[in-house]
Design a protein around this motif. Structure first.
Motif, PDB file in Angstrom:
ATOM      1  N   MET A  42      55.639  42.384  34.757  1.00 34.65           N
ATOM      2  CA  MET A  42      55.948  43.179  35.951  1.00 34.65           C
ATOM      3  C   MET A  42      54.921  44.299  36.109  1.00 34.65           C
ATOM      4  O   MET A  42      54.420  44.558  37.202  1.00 34.65           O
ATOM      5  CB  MET A  42      57.351  43.751  35.811  1.00 34.65           C
ATOM      6  N   ARG A  43      54.604  44.962  35.016  1.00 35.67           N
ATOM      7  CA  ARG A  43      53.633  46.061  35.010  1.00 35.67           C
ATOM      8  C   ARG A  43      52.257  45.565  35.440  1.00 35.67           C
ATOM      9  O   ARG A  43      51.599  46.168  36.276  1.00 35.67           O
ATOM     10  CB  ARG A  43      53.575  46.671  33.609  1.00 35.67           C
ATOM     11  N   GLU A  44      51.831  44.439  34.857  1.00 34.52           N
ATOM     12  CA  GLU A  44      50.525  43.875  35.203  1.00 34.52           C
ATOM     13  C   GLU A  44      50.455  43.508  36.685  1.00 34.52           C
ATOM     14  O   GLU A  44      49.465  43.797  37.357  1.00 34.52           O
ATOM     15  CB  GLU A  44      50.256  42.637  34.342  1.00 34.52           C
ATOM     16  N   SER A  45      51.522  42.905  37.210  1.00 36.55           N
ATOM     17  CA  SER A  45      51.561  42.543  38.633  1.00 36.55           C
ATOM     18  C   SER A  45      51.552  43.780  39.526  1.00 36.55           C
ATOM     19  O   SER A  45      50.909  43.794  40.585  1.00 36.55           O
ATOM     20  CB  SER A  45      52.793  41.699  38.934  1.00 36.55           C
ATOM     21  N   ALA A  46      52.258  44.828  39.107  1.00 35.37           N
ATOM     22  CA  ALA A  46      52.293  46.071  39.888  1.00 35.37           C
ATOM     23  C   ALA A  46      50.922  46.741  39.920  1.00 35.37           C
ATOM     24  O   ALA A  46      50.478  47.217  40.973  1.00 35.37           O
ATOM     25  CB  ALA A  46      53.344  47.021  39.328  1.00 35.37           C
ATOM     26  N   LEU A  47      50.239  46.767  38.789  1.00 34.78           N
ATOM     27  CA  LEU A  47      48.890  47.359  38.749  1.00 34.78           C
ATOM     28  C   LEU A  47      47.920  46.541  39.606  1.00 34.78           C
ATOM     29  O   LEU A  47      47.107  47.106  40.349  1.00 34.78           O
ATOM     30  CB  LEU A  47      48.392  47.455  37.302  1.00 34.78           C
ATOM     31  N   ASP A  48      48.028  45.219  39.521  1.00 37.33           N
ATOM     32  CA  ASP A  48      47.190  44.342  40.342  1.00 37.33           C
ATOM     33  C   ASP A  48      47.462  44.594  41.826  1.00 37.33           C
ATOM     34  O   ASP A  48      46.534  44.671  42.643  1.00 37.33           O
ATOM     35  CB  ASP A  48      47.476  42.882  39.977  1.00 37.33           C
ATOM     36  N   PHE A  49      48.739  44.730  42.183  1.00 39.69           N
ATOM     37  CA  PHE A  49      49.106  45.015  43.566  1.00 39.69           C
ATOM     38  C   PHE A  49      48.455  46.319  44.043  1.00 39.69           C
ATOM     39  O   PHE A  49      47.886  46.372  45.131  1.00 39.69           O
ATOM     40  CB  PHE A  49      50.629  45.112  43.696  1.00 39.69           C
ATOM     41  N   CYS A  50      48.576  47.362  43.238  1.00 43.51           N
ATOM     42  CA  CYS A  50      47.974  48.655  43.614  1.00 43.51           C
ATOM     43  C   CYS A  50      46.474  48.504  43.857  1.00 43.51           C
ATOM     44  O   CYS A  50      45.947  49.031  44.841  1.00 43.51           O
ATOM     45  CB  CYS A  50      48.229  49.703  42.530  1.00 43.51           C
ATOM     46  N   ASP A  51      45.803  47.784  42.963  1.00 41.80           N
ATOM     47  CA  ASP A  51      44.350  47.614  43.078  1.00 41.80           C
ATOM     48  C   ASP A  51      43.956  46.812  44.319  1.00 41.80           C
ATOM     49  O   ASP A  51      43.015  47.165  45.019  1.00 41.80           O
ATOM     50  CB  ASP A  51      43.797  46.911  41.835  1.00 41.80           C
TER      51      ASP A  51
END
Length: 128
Positions: A42-51
């Protein structure tokens, strides 16, 4: 020198979102019912989304609560309070005014009566 107003710094919400998620360890789930493995994805997907799409989401009016919200007592266990990125941990494919699109599903923010929880970093700060 001009006696005009000094420039003010306007915070970048996307940078705030990214930094807040990044500050939660990938190995320590912020919610009691969310396993560290689930949180890491979830964290990795959220960071990717932000980027990739954070600036678009912000421009379209998405808020931290609508993206990263969790129930104030039960965290991600109460998905009816969760923001779009705090449900499954899937990589986001696109964003528009009322939808966050994933590969096989979408999260909407235009559901009548929807209540959003506080962003997960505020939940984490309170201690689960």
């Amino acid at each position: 020198m001009s006696s005009g107003l000094a420039p003010t710094l306007i915070p970048n919400p996307v940078a705030i979102w990214h930094g807040a998620i990044e500050n939660i360890s990938e190995r320590a789930s912020p919610c009691r019912y969310l396993t560290p493995t689930q949180w890491s994805a979830m964290r990795e997907s959220a960071l990717d989304f932000c980027d990739r799409l954070g600036a678009d989401a912000h421009r379209l009016g998405w808020t931290a609560q609508q993206l990263f919200g969790v129930h104030p007592e039960h965290g991600t266990l109460r998905v009816d309070y969760c923001g779009a990125l705090m449900i499954a941990g899937n990589r986001v494919q696109g964003v528009d005014a009322d939808r966050i699109m994933f590969e096989r599903t979408a999260a909407r923010r235009d559901k009548p009566g929807q209540v959003w929880g506080a962003p997960i970093w505020e939940f984490k700060a309170k201690g689960d």
